[in-house]
Design a protein around this motif. Structure first.
Motif, mmCIF file in Angstrom:
data_model
loop_
_atom_site.group_PDB
_atom_site.id
_atom_site.type_symbol
_atom_site.label_atom_id
_atom_site.label_comp_id
_atom_site.label_asym_id
_atom_site.label_seq_id
_atom_site.Cartn_x
_atom_site.Cartn_y
_atom_site.Cartn_z
ATOM 1 N N ARG A 55 -2.829 5.559 6.887
ATOM 2 C CA ARG A 55 -2.747 4.139 5.941
ATOM 3 C C ARG A 55 -4.568 4.070 5.913
ATOM 4 O O ARG A 55 -5.092 3.628 4.850
ATOM 5 C CB ARG A 55 -2.147 3.026 6.588
ATOM 6 N N ALA A 56 -5.187 3.869 7.172
ATOM 7 C CA ALA A 56 -6.446 3.708 6.997
ATOM 8 C C ALA A 56 -7.441 4.540 6.027
ATOM 9 O O ALA A 56 -8.507 4.251 5.559
ATOM 10 C CB ALA A 56 -7.135 3.417 8.644
ATOM 11 N N GLU A 91 -6.239 6.237 3.738
ATOM 12 C CA GLU A 91 -6.044 5.839 2.380
ATOM 13 C C GLU A 91 -6.839 4.710 1.879
ATOM 14 O O GLU A 91 -7.175 4.947 0.737
ATOM 15 C CB GLU A 91 -4.431 5.470 2.004
ATOM 16 N N HIS A 92 -7.270 3.992 2.486
ATOM 17 C CA HIS A 92 -7.958 2.785 2.251
ATOM 18 C C HIS A 92 -9.464 2.711 2.493
ATOM 19 O O HIS A 92 -10.448 2.248 1.385
ATOM 20 C CB HIS A 92 -7.634 1.417 2.604
ATOM 21 N N ALA A 146 1.836 7.895 3.608
ATOM 22 C CA ALA A 146 1.015 6.652 3.747
ATOM 23 C C ALA A 146 0.858 6.032 2.102
ATOM 24 O O ALA A 146 0.439 4.979 2.018
ATOM 25 C CB ALA A 146 -0.354 6.909 4.160
ATOM 26 N N CYS A 149 4.111 3.681 8.033
ATOM 27 C CA CYS A 149 3.050 3.460 7.223
ATOM 28 C C CYS A 149 3.105 2.075 6.439
ATOM 29 O O CYS A 149 2.099 1.147 6.627
ATOM 30 C CB CYS A 149 2.629 4.636 6.352
ATOM 31 N N ASP A 191 0.867 -1.202 7.326
ATOM 32 C CA ASP A 191 0.132 -1.701 6.443
ATOM 33 C C ASP A 191 0.202 -3.175 6.433
ATOM 34 O O ASP A 191 -0.542 -4.148 6.068
ATOM 35 C CB ASP A 191 0.224 -0.969 5.279
ATOM 36 N N ARG A 192 1.592 -3.620 6.205
ATOM 37 C CA ARG A 192 1.794 -5.091 5.962
ATOM 38 C C ARG A 192 1.369 -5.715 7.364
ATOM 39 O O ARG A 192 0.860 -6.873 7.147
ATOM 40 C CB ARG A 192 3.264 -5.043 5.775
ATOM 41 N N ILE A 236 -1.025 4.679 11.277
ATOM 42 C CA ILE A 236 -2.106 3.813 11.044
ATOM 43 C C ILE A 236 -3.520 4.310 10.599
ATOM 44 O O ILE A 236 -4.196 4.055 9.852
ATOM 45 C CB ILE A 236 -2.412 2.617 12.146
ATOM 46 N N ARG A 292 -2.652 -6.063 6.537
ATOM 47 C CA ARG A 292 -3.206 -6.577 5.476
ATOM 48 C C ARG A 292 -2.771 -8.235 5.163
ATOM 49 O O ARG A 292 -3.305 -9.219 4.978
ATOM 50 C CB ARG A 292 -2.728 -6.305 4.233
#
Length: 194
Positions: free
Chosen positions: A188-189, A191-192, A129, A48, A52-53, A185, A56
């Motif tokens: 993480r998606a 979460e945002h 995540a 995760c 994410d890195r 992914i 972003r």
């Protein structure tokens, strides 16, 4: 952020497929790192963070970067989380076997067991995540459990991702080694964005 549309000389994948390739490569690395089973939570948390890195900061997901991130996350708390995951999984399998063996009330128990397993999968993926998982699983699990209930749309999307990954791995077993990347992914998606 503007993205390139031309392939550089010697580049294996074009810019549009680079993220897809990184997701699959990280999925494969996560599956390999999860083989000892006790390391599965740390491996998924690392996946995760690496993806994410990648999204972003547009930092490439390299094998060396993944291994360095995983080494920094492997600590006694991660192994304890892995042991808890194994114990919980064994309990779910035991209950599923008991329901299949003619347990009284199995018609009601089996769907409840599926619901609990789905909710646990969502909470665990959300915990992986969260950035707090790099330092404390307890600090990551509390908000993950709260958000699993308080943000039902994101939880439904993540549950759908888990179900899709399970069906893909069931239909074509070698895909089981790639599904951690898309699950990471997706976690993480959600979460945002949702």
């Amino acid at each position: 952020m503007a993205t390139a549309t031309k392939r550089e000389p010697g580049e294996l994948f074009g810019p549009r497929l680079a993220l897809f390739a990184d997701v699959l490569a990280v999925g494969l690395a996560t599956a390999a790192a999860s083989l000892p089973l006790l390391t599965a939570p740390a491996a998924m948390s690392t996946a995760c963070a690496v993806l994410d890195r990648r999204v972003r900061q547009d930092a490439p997901a390299t094998a060396g970067g993944y291994v360095r991130a995983l080494r920094s996350r492997l600590r006694p708390g991660d192994l304890l989380a892995g042991a808890g995951l194994l114990a919980g999984g064994a309990l779910l399998v035991f209950n599923a076997l008991a329901a299949g063996a003619g347990l009284p009330g199995a018609a009601v128990f089996r769907p409840a067991l599926h619901a609990v397993a789905g909710l646990l999968a969502v909470v665990l993926l959300r915990a992986c995540a969260r950035p707090e998982s790099a330092t404390s699983w307890r600090a990551a699990l509390r908000p993950a459990a709260y958000e699993a209930v308080s943000r039902p749309r994101a939880s439904a999307v993540l549950l759908l991702a888990v179900a899709t990954a399970a069906v893909c791995a069931w239909a074509y077993p070698p895909l089981a080694f790639l599904v951690p990347g898309p699950l990471a992914i997706a976690a993480r998606a959600t979460e945002h964005h949702l």
